[in-house]
Design a protein around this motif. Structure first.
Motif, mmCIF file in Angstrom:
data_model
loop_
_atom_site.group_PDB
_atom_site.id
_atom_site.type_symbol
_atom_site.label_atom_id
_atom_site.label_comp_id
_atom_site.label_asym_id
_atom_site.label_seq_id
_atom_site.Cartn_x
_atom_site.Cartn_y
_atom_site.Cartn_z
ATOM 1 N N LEU A 39 17.532 5.085 52.573
ATOM 2 C CA LEU A 39 16.152 5.109 53.043
ATOM 3 C C LEU A 39 16.004 4.247 54.297
ATOM 4 O O LEU A 39 15.305 4.636 55.242
ATOM 5 C CB LEU A 39 15.223 4.611 51.934
ATOM 6 C CG LEU A 39 13.716 4.697 52.199
ATOM 7 C CD1 LEU A 39 13.285 6.132 52.467
ATOM 8 C CD2 LEU A 39 12.937 4.118 51.016
ATOM 9 N N GLU A 40 16.629 3.080 54.305
ATOM 10 C CA GLU A 40 16.573 2.223 55.494
ATOM 11 C C GLU A 40 17.228 2.903 56.685
ATOM 12 O O GLU A 40 16.748 2.798 57.823
ATOM 13 C CB GLU A 40 17.246 0.878 55.195
ATOM 14 C CG GLU A 40 16.454 0.018 54.210
ATOM 15 C CD GLU A 40 17.138 -1.279 53.866
ATOM 16 O OE1 GLU A 40 16.435 -2.268 53.599
ATOM 17 O OE2 GLU A 40 18.394 -1.308 53.869
ATOM 18 N N ASN A 41 18.320 3.622 56.436
ATOM 19 C CA ASN A 41 18.989 4.347 57.520
ATOM 20 C C ASN A 41 18.104 5.468 58.047
ATOM 21 O O ASN A 41 18.023 5.700 59.263
ATOM 22 C CB ASN A 41 20.320 4.916 57.010
ATOM 23 C CG ASN A 41 21.108 5.616 58.115
ATOM 24 O OD1 ASN A 41 21.493 5.001 59.099
ATOM 25 N ND2 ASN A 41 21.340 6.912 57.931
ATOM 26 N N ASP A 42 17.400 6.144 57.137
ATOM 27 C CA ASP A 42 16.503 7.240 57.537
ATOM 28 C C ASP A 42 15.372 6.716 58.412
ATOM 29 O O ASP A 42 15.000 7.336 59.411
ATOM 30 C CB ASP A 42 15.947 7.910 56.284
ATOM 31 C CG ASP A 42 14.982 9.047 56.587
ATOM 32 O OD1 ASP A 42 15.087 9.657 57.668
ATOM 33 O OD2 ASP A 42 14.110 9.325 55.741
ATOM 34 N N LEU A 43 14.815 5.572 58.042
ATOM 35 C CA LEU A 43 13.670 5.023 58.772
ATOM 36 C C LEU A 43 14.077 4.108 59.923
ATOM 37 O O LEU A 43 13.238 3.719 60.745
ATOM 38 C CB LEU A 43 12.759 4.264 57.810
ATOM 39 C CG LEU A 43 12.076 5.134 56.747
ATOM 40 C CD1 LEU A 43 11.287 4.284 55.775
ATOM 41 C CD2 LEU A 43 11.171 6.176 57.391
#
Length: 292
Positions: A39-43
């Motif tokens: 999720l952190e990579n996506d955002l």
């Protein structure tokens, strides 16, 4: 944004621990870490500080969106399932603690008119009632809160639910009989800015709502009670831990109940539902119209 990853993020933020979140969700701790990293990579930004595990500024902003998003998804899933699934055999009802006081006789009516119906009653927090009805966990919900006279409760911006007002009642400031203000005929919130307060968000008028109504941030809790047992809250008030604003009928004779005169607010109870699929559910909803 993958909702599974978002749900994991919310759970970690609530638990303050990757291992506790893994236990709650039924995942391994490694899987939870992978969800958060994805999720952190996506955002493109860190969402959680690791030691201690708390949301970053970006994570706090995401949390503001996450609750309504996940509730909307749960509501959509429940709504679709209702079109293809058989009506539930058990009538599941939820009620916030103060709203539950009006249910006993009505459930008895439903049992008499629909003797084969199984009933399941859950008493829980106000937000849990609304979210549970939206998500299909409960067929009907009864919740309460404070509002201006005749105004509806503000329940959710994320989903639309059918609501029906079932009662409105005057509010009172509950305080020990020995309190210096106990002999007053009426009190305004302005009289109480320096008082010791008990914040009981699922029982009494939440201090956030009282601050908004008063247009002041001066009301501060001496103690926060996150439980749902009214007797415990009243015992805390009687013991001098603080005051609380409650519907007049909820205050026992062991305490003083002084009318809240300004601002003009009432305690309102509302029936919350989606589409009713069974005769028993329709009968229970009808009892609130019949008794008004």
């Amino acid at each position: 944004m993958d909702p599974h990853l978002l749900r994991t993020f919310v759970t970690v933020a609530e638990c303050g621990s990757f291992s506790a979140a893994a236990s709650r969700l039924g995942y391994t701790q490694s899987a939870v870490s992978q969800h958060i990293a994805a999720l952190e990579n996506d955002l493109g930004t860190p969402l959680l500080s690791r030691r201690p595990v708390v949301p970053t500024a970006s994570g706090e902003r995401l949390l503001e969106h996450a609750g309504p998003i996940l509730l909307r998804l749960d509501a959509a899933r429940a709504d679709v399932r209702r079109t293809v699934a058989d009506p539930p055999s058990t009538l599941t009802v939820a009620a916030s603690p103060l709203a539950a006081r009006s249910l006993a006789s009505r459930l008895a009516e439903v049992r008499r008119s629909h003797p084969g119906t199984e009933l399941a009653l859950t008493v829980c927090g106000r937000a849990e009632v609304v979210e549970g009805v939206a998500a299909g966990t409960f067929v009907l919900g009864l919740t309460d809160g404070i509002t201006a006279p005749t105004d509806p409760l503000h329940l959710s911006d994320a989903v639309h639910l059918h609501t029906t007002a079932t009662s409105e009642e005057d509010l009172a400031v509950a305080l020990p009989k020995s309190h210096p203000l106990a002999s007053r005929r009426g009190l305004s919130l302005g009289d109480l800015v320096d008082a010791r307060w008990i914040d009981a968000p699922d029982l009494a008028a939440p201090l956030t709502a009282l601050r908004a109504a008063a247009g002041s941030d001066a009301l501060h809790p001496a103690i926060t009670y996150n439980g749902t047992d009214l007797h415990t809250l009243l015992a805390l008030i009687e013991a001098g831990h603080g005051l609380a604003v409650l519907p007049r009928s909820a205050v026992t004779e062991d305490l003083a109940a002084v009318a809240l005169t300004n601002p003009r607010l009432v305690h309102r109870t509302e029936l919350v539902r989606t589409d009713l699929a069974t005769p028993a559910a329709k009968s229970l909803a009808a009892t609130f119209s019949n008794h008004q």
